[in-house]
Design a protein around this motif. Structure first.
Motif: not given
Length: 199
Positions: A142-149
């Motif tokens: 899964h892709v955790a874009l809420d933690a993407c920098i």
């Protein structure tokens, strides 16, 4: 080692080869400089977009990204000067504004959190961006874009290392984000699940 260049980093004289960056030379002699958007692994080029690795070079007005800048003979570089540390900490503080709290972090021991602790910048005075939902559409990851920098390591992994060209960046400024193909859910994209983008 090829042509040897001697320069000073944090008071220590270092010998560097032609083509080696300040960050690479520092890493080789165990002088830690913060870094987030670069991996010292084969096929990963430097990008210089996170600015966490900035250093102060004597006689120059602007700070330089050490992952991009190559040393010159006699150059005097400080990664631990007050000015460099303030800039490194500011970058970290801006990134921390958009992160889930450490308690809710997807990877509590990530490089981001390790460097945040090293720079004593684990919180932020800046407003957070709107929350981004995780992409749970793929059966394997899964892709955790809420933690993407937005370090773009996943983009380079997909485009340049695996040459799949599925992951990219869309939009600009505050609305910029990582996308798969034409902003499709990862599970509906042309992703082949190679796993190279998983860090």
């Amino acid at each position: 080692m090829g042509n040897t260049i001697r320069f000073t980093l944090d008071g220590k004289t270092i010998e560097s080869s032609d083509g080696e960056t300040i960050w690479q030379a520092a890493d080789r002699v165990n002088i830690p400089i913060p870094h987030l958007c670069y991996l010292p692994q084969p096929d990963y080029r430097t990008d210089g977009n996170c600015r966490a690795c900035v250093v102060e070079i004597e006689g120059e007005g602007a700070l330089a990204a050490s992952c991009l800048r190559k040393p010159a003979e006699g150059m005097v570089v400080r990664s631990d000067s007050e000015r460099a540390r303030k800039s490194q900490s500011l970058v970290m503080e801006l990134l921390m504004a958009d992160q889930p709290s450490r308690e809710k972090a997807h990877e509590r021991e990530s490089r981001l959190w390790e460097w945040a602790e090293t720079l004593d910048t684990t919180s932020s005075r800046f407003p957070a961006r709107d929350s981004i939902d995780r992409d749970l559409s793929h059966p394997a990851m899964h892709v955790a874009l809420d933690a993407c920098i937005q370090c773009n390591l996943c983009v380079r992994a997909c485009r340049e290392v695996q040459v799949n060209d599925v992951i990219g960046m869309a939009h600009r400024g505050h609305h910029a984000k990582i996308v798969f193909d034409f902003d499709d859910p990862m599970g509906a994209s042309t992703c082949v699940a190679c796993g190279e983008c998983v860090f």
